[in-house]
Motif scaffolding. Structure first.
Motif, PDB file in Angstrom:
ATOM      1  N   UNK C  67      50.779  32.275 -56.334  1.00  0.00           N
ATOM      2  CA  UNK C  67      51.567  31.587 -55.102  1.00  0.00           C
ATOM      3  C   UNK C  67      50.876  30.380 -54.624  1.00  0.00           C
ATOM      4  N   UNK C  95      57.248  38.328 -45.776  1.00  0.00           N
ATOM      5  CA  UNK C  95      56.522  37.530 -44.613  1.00  0.00           C
ATOM      6  C   UNK C  95      55.519  37.048 -45.341  1.00  0.00           C
ATOM      7  N   UNK C  96      54.589  37.304 -46.401  1.00  0.00           N
ATOM      8  CA  UNK C  96      53.505  36.364 -46.813  1.00  0.00           C
ATOM      9  C   UNK C  96      54.170  35.180 -47.634  1.00  0.00           C
ATOM     10  N   UNK C  98      57.161  33.840 -47.011  1.00  0.00           N
ATOM     11  CA  UNK C  98      57.684  32.734 -46.298  1.00  0.00           C
ATOM     12  C   UNK C  98      56.596  31.794 -45.530  1.00  0.00           C
ATOM     13  N   UNK C  99      55.395  32.517 -45.264  1.00  0.00           N
ATOM     14  CA  UNK C  99      54.337  31.860 -44.257  1.00  0.00           C
ATOM     15  C   UNK C  99      53.719  30.937 -45.251  1.00  0.00           C
ATOM     16  N   UNK C 100      53.786  31.328 -46.668  1.00  0.00           N
ATOM     17  CA  UNK C 100      53.054  30.625 -47.640  1.00  0.00           C
ATOM     18  C   UNK C 100      53.819  29.199 -47.937  1.00  0.00           C
ATOM     19  N   UNK C 103      53.451  27.003 -44.506  1.00  0.00           N
ATOM     20  CA  UNK C 103      52.231  26.358 -44.646  1.00  0.00           C
ATOM     21  C   UNK C 103      52.158  24.907 -45.652  1.00  0.00           C
ATOM     22  N   UNK C 104      52.753  25.531 -46.570  1.00  0.00           N
ATOM     23  CA  UNK C 104      52.728  24.406 -47.722  1.00  0.00           C
ATOM     24  C   UNK C 104      53.721  23.111 -47.264  1.00  0.00           C
ATOM     25  N   UNK C 126      66.010  32.775 -36.610  1.00  0.00           N
ATOM     26  CA  UNK C 126      64.400  32.793 -37.276  1.00  0.00           C
ATOM     27  C   UNK C 126      64.307  31.420 -37.939  1.00  0.00           C
ATOM     28  N   UNK C 130      61.491  28.798 -37.618  1.00  0.00           N
ATOM     29  CA  UNK C 130      60.402  28.576 -38.404  1.00  0.00           C
ATOM     30  C   UNK C 130      60.550  26.976 -38.499  1.00  0.00           C
TER      31      UNK C 130
END
Lengths: 254, 129, 204
Positions: C67, C95-96, C98-100, C103-104, C126, C130
């Motif tokens: 990913x 969640x992982x 979405x966060x990844x 960040x990108x 939400x 974000x």
């Protein structure tokens, strides 16, 4: 992060950087450091805040960690005679890879049980040339015990000591950068990567690319050692954090 | 002096919690995400963790999971702070390892009361943040 | 001496330019159960600038390191328009993932601004939250104005607080009067008043 006495120097250096940048306020300067496209102010700030000393046995606690904690884990699944691959990047003028080599020979009980390949890389061919020569002034050896120095170096005059030939020949120096790590898997991945005090000079995207590359270039369960004030916590969540008695290091999922 | 670690990616939130807690004599340390939080816990001792749910690099659930898996760290009390008010989210947080759950934005009195309770300090009248 | 000098080839760019990898081999590699095969295939896609395929691959990829390679690749391709579909993952329960993605996206530069701006009027609280977090990292002179508009109009207090955070760092003096009114929008939440005070102080 900084003690009281160091805080004075930090403040002074930042003030000078702000003057150089022509910033009218700290806020303006801070925004320029964060958002400038070419990162010039960030680079200048990093240069102003880092002390570029090269000497052997720098950050000795990591060499201790290597011998006491990292290598025992790395070799656990291995058989006698198997190869352990270590990469030092950027190696600059060679102090780091030679320090690793010497420290292993002197302090690792199992050093004779395995083949240890040390690769050392830099993008600057001039420093690589210096590294291959393995010649340093007395001052560069100030943290190396005298007996160790006698064993692994010869005095060649003018206050300079050269690392002995057997040791110089055992480190492979290559022209490469950290991003080449991701191609390493095709040629055999590394067990341990030392990438110290490089990523502080990178922008966020480059740091991310470097972390991805290191992950790809490590064997499962392989380790990364960063510099004293560096952390993966602001770079990448790919690695597991491992706390050992001597240091915190980062590990690829076994 | 009790030591509390605040883990939140918002600097304003961290500032606010710090003001509230320093007002009642707590020592505060900060981290901007779960990874940095774990590193600080590895090298310093704390009486309580306040951890935000939504953070980059490592979110609150993952942080709690790692905290509770670690032999040395697993006993640390942790309060999760989240925007979600529903029961399902609370249950999820407790299942992940939170000892308590506060909905944000957090009121100063509520924060101080729960911190005092979980960090084992006597509740004082908070000077308003 | 147990230190042996390797005679193995030095890690360099993979043999052969990216276009020599044929389509069938690439498709096989992308679906391989082997993580390294997939990662290598992702790097080929990146070299080719195939953002669409990278974006598609993310939807079926569960391994964090692959990913990450996909997302790094998308950022490197510098094509915000083609990258925009990534933002669908802001709605993901994963969640992982979405966060990844968040960040990108933050590394993509201000080309992603139109898409982020659109999401600031999304009905989901939400998603708006974000998006405000992403806006924090978008280097555009319009970002503070967009943030102020959110702070003045959004009906969710946490979204407003996120927008005020942006103004603390990048707000302009001409925004002071408008910003001062934001605290009064949610009088039951003293945190917002605190955030506004901090922002006003930092704008000077």
């Amino acid at each position: 992060m900084f003690s009281e006495s160091k805080r004075y120097f930090v403040d002074k250096r930042i003030s000078q950087e702000m003057i150089n940048a022509g910033s009218k306020s700290f806020r303006e300067y801070f925004a320029s450091v964060c958002f400038q496209a070419d990162g010039a102010n960030l680079q200048s700030l990093v240069n102003a805040m880092t002390v570029n000393e090269t000497y052997l046995y720098r950050e000795r606690y990591q060499l201790d960690c290597l011998v006491r904690s990292i290598l025992p884990e790395v070799v656990r699944p291995l058989s006698r005679g198997d190869t352990v691959k270590i990469w030092s990047v950027p190696c600059s003028t060679g102090e780091e890879p030679y320090s690793i080599a010497i420290h292993l020979l002197e302090n690792w009980k199992s050093v004779d049980d395995y083949n240890i390949e040390i690769t050392a890389s830099d993008i600057d061919t001039k420093v690589l040339k210096t590294a291959r020569r393995g010649t340093y002034s007395d001052r560069s050896y100030q943290y190396v015990p005298k007996t160790v120095m006698e064993k692994y170096t010869s005095y060649i005059g003018d206050g300079n000591y050269q690392v002995i030939e057997a040791l110089r020949n055992s480190v492979r120096f290559t022209t490469a950068n950290i991003l080449d790590a991701k191609n390493g898997n095709q040629n055999g991945a590394y067990d341990i990567i030392f990438c110290r005090n490089l990523l502080i000079y990178f922008d966020d995207l480059s740091r991310r690319e470097a972390a991805d590359a290191m992950y790809a270039g490590l064997k499962p369960g392989g380790f990364v050692c960063l510099g004293h004030s560096e952390s993966m916590s602001r770079i990448s969540s790919l690695f597991n954090m491992r706390k050992f008695p001597d240091a915190i290091v980062y590990q690829k999922q076994p | 002096m009790k030591r509390v670690l605040i883990i939140d990616d918002s600097s304003t939130s961290r500032m606010y919690y710090r003001d509230c807690l320093e007002a009642v004599g707590v020592f505060v340390e900060e981290a901007i995400n779960g990874l940095e939080g774990l590193e600080k816990i590895m090298t310093q001792s704390f009486d309580l963790i306040l951890v935000d749910l939504n953070m980059p690099k490592m979110d609150g659930y993952t942080f709690l999971g790692q905290l509770r898996r670690d032999v040395e760290m697993r006993g640390l009390p942790a309060i999760m702070i989240s925007t979600e008010a529903g029961e399902a989210d609370r249950v999820k947080a407790y299942a992940a390892g939170a000892n308590f759950y506060i909905v944000k934005p957090v009121g100063a009195a509520e924060l101080v009361a729960h911190t005092s309770l979980m960090a084992g300090i006597s509740i004082q009248e908070p000077r308003v943040a | 001496m147990p230190l042996v000098r390797s005679s193995r080839p030095v890690p360099e760019s993979p043999a052969g330019p990216a276009h020599e990898v044929d389509a069938a081999a690439l498709a096989t590699a992308l679906n391989s159960p082997n993580v390294e095969d997939r990662a290598r295939a992702v790097r080929v896609l990146t070299q080719r600038g195939d953002v669409d395929r990278l974006v598609a691959q993310l939807s079926i990829e569960a391994e964090p390191s692959v990913r990450s390679a996909i997302l790094t690749g998308v950022v490197q391709c510098k094509d915000p328009a083609r990258a925009a579909p990534l933002l669908q993952h802001l709605r993901s329960e994963d969640v992982l993932l979405r966060n990844a993605v968040i960040e990108a996206i933050q590394l993509m530069g201000d080309g992603i601004l139109p898409t982020v701006e659109g999401l600031l009027s999304d009905p989901d609280d939400d998603v708006r939250l974000f998006s405000v977090n992403i806006l924090q990292s978008v280097n555009s002179p319009r970002a503070p104005d967009i943030a102020l508009a959110v702070a003045l109009t959004d009906h969710n207090v946490n979204v407003c607080a996120g927008a005020v955070d942006i103004l603390a760092e990048r707000g302009r003096p001409d925004m002071i009067d408008a910003l001062a009114t934001v605290a009064g929008r949610f009088p039951q939440h003293p945190f917002l008043a605190f955030a506004v005070r901090v922002a006003l102080k930092q704008i000077g």
